[in-house]
Design an enzyme around this catalytic site. Structure first.
Site, short mmCIF file in Angstrom:
data_model
loop_
_atom_site.label_atom_id
_atom_site.label_comp_id
_atom_site.label_asym_id
_atom_site.label_seq_id
_atom_site.Cartn_x
_atom_site.Cartn_y
_atom_site.Cartn_z
N CYS A 1 -0.25 4.63 -3.42
CA CYS A 1 0.80 5.45 -3.15
C CYS A 1 1.24 5.23 -1.66
O CYS A 1 1.23 4.68 -0.80
CB CYS A 1 0.33 6.93 -2.79
N PRO A 2 2.94 5.71 -1.17
CA PRO A 2 3.29 5.67 -0.45
C PRO A 2 2.66 5.73 0.81
O PRO A 2 2.43 4.44 1.46
CB PRO A 2 4.36 6.54 -0.29
#
Length: 729
Positions: free
Chosen positions: A229-230
């Site tokens: 995920c970011p």
């Protein structure tokens, strides 16, 4: 090591307001009051920014707002049990449990690993049930301490250097069985691209058509997953936990590589070689994706990895037995048929260079094709200079600077403009300029992503700068290689410096980029630039002077290289050699580009022809791959031949190399020129010498197809019945 959570960071049965913003603001204030944040308002703003990308409400009535922020001094957990519950965007309703995870912009790796363990624990129902039943703040703190176990001293020492990208071990992974999936040898602090790469030639690689080799031996099917995920703190590890649990329920051996902010414990190449399919549950790019080339692929968001883990595993199992399933494109970097040895500097350097080349190619393809289209519409004259007041402006710049769609130029300015029209000249000039600008990123992108592979994100700025310096000094492709490697190792070296806690947040965003750019860029500009430019110029002069036998030999060698590993390091070296020197003002570079692309088209076309002529020499999956290989070969996608080479490398690779050499030699001998770096038969408009273009291609395809057909006919023949037998999973 400071505690992640203390009783002053816990609030039971709290009423903070009516919205999740109220909860985040209150928890940020609590963290600041505890002396762990320098600015509660800006910390809350960073959490809001992360929340705006996707909500952090999770099934099970809990939420995990989180961020990395330069206003956080220590990795911190703040917990609130809400009454009343607040909506955080989860599908099953509002949340009553909220963990706010606040991490420094450059958190130390030990703390970051503990945070990832918490994210995994939150997926377990017994953990959240205990949080709801707790009577005191101390019970909450104790529950969290039990869920997140500090690493052993040896591991902690290894994880200590800031900025390291890879780590050893993962306590949470161990508890779920994932420890078996990680390669301790592949982990080494401070180097992001060190993992070994699975060989596409492995006999058990799914690309070979023997996808379930392990299942045949009675072992459970191996499914891989990558989660990312970011932020790389919470969702990455929650998805990993959910997928592992789903794998256990489905009875498969599911192994996960979480690519989080603490780096990634790279999957063992031996595990990758046994895998039957892979799930990508990611919201960001997958690191070193080429390792999984040929595997059936299921791609989704990281949130679906948490919410729909069971369905994803079921889809992966189905894809493993489906020859038409979508597969990971590209090819593994290790084309020697053996897993790369992680940890050796040679392997690390090779992987870094391959990463740079992989990221460079899109700039080459986009820029090159736009330039070729510009030539088609506006004629080759759009690149010529001699215009403007100073007489040094190119026709493209002159047209774009002095004309517009409502004030078209005179078509006679370019004798070869399509239809002699001012409109096509204007469009051609615009496309040429776009392509030239994209092409200008070629060397900086190469250097930037080499440095990224070595030092992770702090290496990008110094790498791009070193590449730009290489372009300025005339060092070209060679300068980009040297500059990228130099910038990466300088950045990785600085990242290992031990600095006070207050300075850690500045390291990745200010200190490392500044000092690494200063050192590597300065060396490139002052010391290395001129020598590298001299070497590059000498090499170009030598190529331009090649003719007759030497040119034919060069074509044959490039053809051999293009067909050796089909997208691997040797293939990429030949392709990068051609594209980096591509210059419409130098015919020799256009001939090299033509030879390289033609040779790269030979492998899939030859295998497609062989499967059509002698289908009984191939199994059902290979025959299906053969049908697709026609289009792949015509498009210059050499990877279309990988399934065949993986299944039978001894017979296939020498055969297609022979065909590639023939094509390369004929192309160079006949002087075929190509001004576009990619596209196959779809860029014929950029070809000079179209007849010999097809003669060279046809000759190589016939030679390769005949060779591989004869080799398979005279070798250990496999019958369709044998290879088409059902596979037990």
């Amino acid at each position: 090591m400071a505690e992640l959570i203390t009783t002053e960071l816990v609030d039971l049965d709290a009423a903070y307001g009516a919205t999740k913003d109220d909860v985040i603001t209150a928890l940020a204030a609590r963290i600041a009051e505890a002396g762990r944040s320098t600015d509660a308002g800006r910390l809350a703003a960073d959490v809001f920014a992360r929340e705006a990308k996707s909500s952090t409400g999770m099934p099970g009535r809990f939420a995990i707002p989180h961020c990395r922020s330069e206003y956080v001094l220590e990795p911190t957990l703040a917990f609130a049990r809400l009454s009343p519950e607040i909506d955080f965007g989860a599908k099953d309703g509002p949340a009553d449990l909220v963990f706010m995870i606040a991490a420094p912009a450059s958190g130390d790796q030990v703390h970051m690993k503990l945070l990832t363990q918490l994210a995994r624990a939150l997926v377990r129902k017994e953990f959240t049930a205990a949080l709801r039943a707790a009577q005191t703040e101390q019970e909450i703190v104790d529950l969290v301490r039990d869920a997140v176990q500090p690493p052993a001293p040896k591991e902690a020492a290894a994880a200590a250097p800031a900025g390291s990208a890879a780590t050893t071990g993962d306590a949470a992974a161990t508890t779920t069985g994932a420890a078996a999936t990680t390669s301790g040898a592949a982990a080494e602090a401070g180097f992001a691209g060190e993992s070994g790469h699975a060989s596409p030639l492995s006999p058990s690689n799914p690309a070979s058509g023997t996808a379930t080799a392990s299942a045949r031996a009675g072992e459970p099917m191996t499914i891989l997953a990558v989660t990312a995920c970011p932020t790389g703190i919470a969702h990455t590890f929650m998805a990993a936990e959910a997928l592992e649990n789903a794998g256990k329920k489905a009875g498969v051996h599911l192994v996960v590589e979480p690519q989080g902010s603490v780096g990634a414990d790279k999957l063992d190449p031996a595990v990758i070689a046994k895998a039957s399919a892979i799930i990508f549950a990611t919201d960001v790019g997958v690191r070193d994706k080429d390792r999984f080339a040929g595997l059936p692929e299921i791609s989704t968001s990281v949130k679906n990895g948490i919410h729909e883990a069971d369905q994803l595993v079921a889809r992966a199992i189905a894809a493993a037995g489906d020859p038409q399933a979508r597969r990971v494109s590209g090819t593994a970097a290790s084309g020697d048929g053996a897993p790369a040895r992680a940890g050796g500097w040679g392997a690390k350097l090779k992987n870094a260079v391959l990463t740079g080349v992989s990221y460079m190619i899109p700039f080459v393809a986009a820029g090159g094709l736009l330039i070729a289209l510009g030539f088609l519409l506006g004629g080759y004259e759009v690149a010529k200079s001699g215009f403007g007041k100073d007489g040094a402006t190119s026709l493209a710049d002159f047209v774009l600077g002095t004309h517009s769609l409502t004030n078209l130029p005179d078509g006679s300015l370019s004798p070869h403009a399509l239809l002699g029209s001012g409109f096509t000249l204007y469009l051609g000039a615009a496309l040429f300029k776009l392509g030239a600008l994209a092409f200008g990123f070629l060397v900086p992108a190469l250097a930037g992503y080499i440095a990224y592979a070595i030092a992770d994100r702090p290496g990008i700025a110094p790498g791009f700068t070193a590449g730009a310096v290489a372009g300025f000094t005339g060092g070209g492709f060679l300068g980009g290689l040297v500059g990228g490697i130099l910038a990466g190792f300088v950045a990785a070296w600085i990242a290992r410096w031990k600095v006070p806690a207050f300075a850690r947040g500045l390291m990745p965003v200010v200190v490392i980029p500044l000092l690494a750019t200063l050192i590597s860029g300065g060396l490139m500009l002052v010391v290395l630039g001129r020598p590298l430019a001299w070497v590059t110029t000498s090499l170009q002069d030598a190529l331009n002077g090649m003719s007759g036998t030497s040119a034919i030999a060069l074509g044959a060698i490039l053809g051999l290289m293009m067909c050796f590993d089909m997208g691997g390091p040797v293939n990429k070296a030949a392709y990068a050699f051609a594209t980096a020197g591509l210059n419409v003002d130098q015919p020799a570079t256009l001939k090299i580009m033509a030879a390289v692309m033609l040779a790269g088209m030979v492998p899939p076309l030859a295998l497609a022809l062989s499967t059509a002529v002698r289908p009984r020499l191939y199994n059902a999956a290979e025959r299906e791959n053969g049908k697709a290989a026609w289009l792949l070969g015509a498009s210059f996608i050499s990877e279309g031949a990988i399934p065949f080479a993986a299944a039978d490398p001894v017979r296939v690779i020498p055969s297609i190399m022979a065909g590639g050499a023939v094509t390369g030699a004929i192309s160079m001998a006949s002087g075929v020129q190509l001004s576009a770096p990619h596209g196959g038969v779809f860029v014929l408009f950029a070809v000079s010498g179209i007849l010999m273009f097809f003669v060279a291609l046809l000759a190589g395809v016939l030679v390769a197809a005949a060779a591989v057909t004869v080799a398979k006919s005279t070798g250990a023949r496999r019958t369709a019945v044998e290879d088409d037998a059902p596979v037990t999973v």
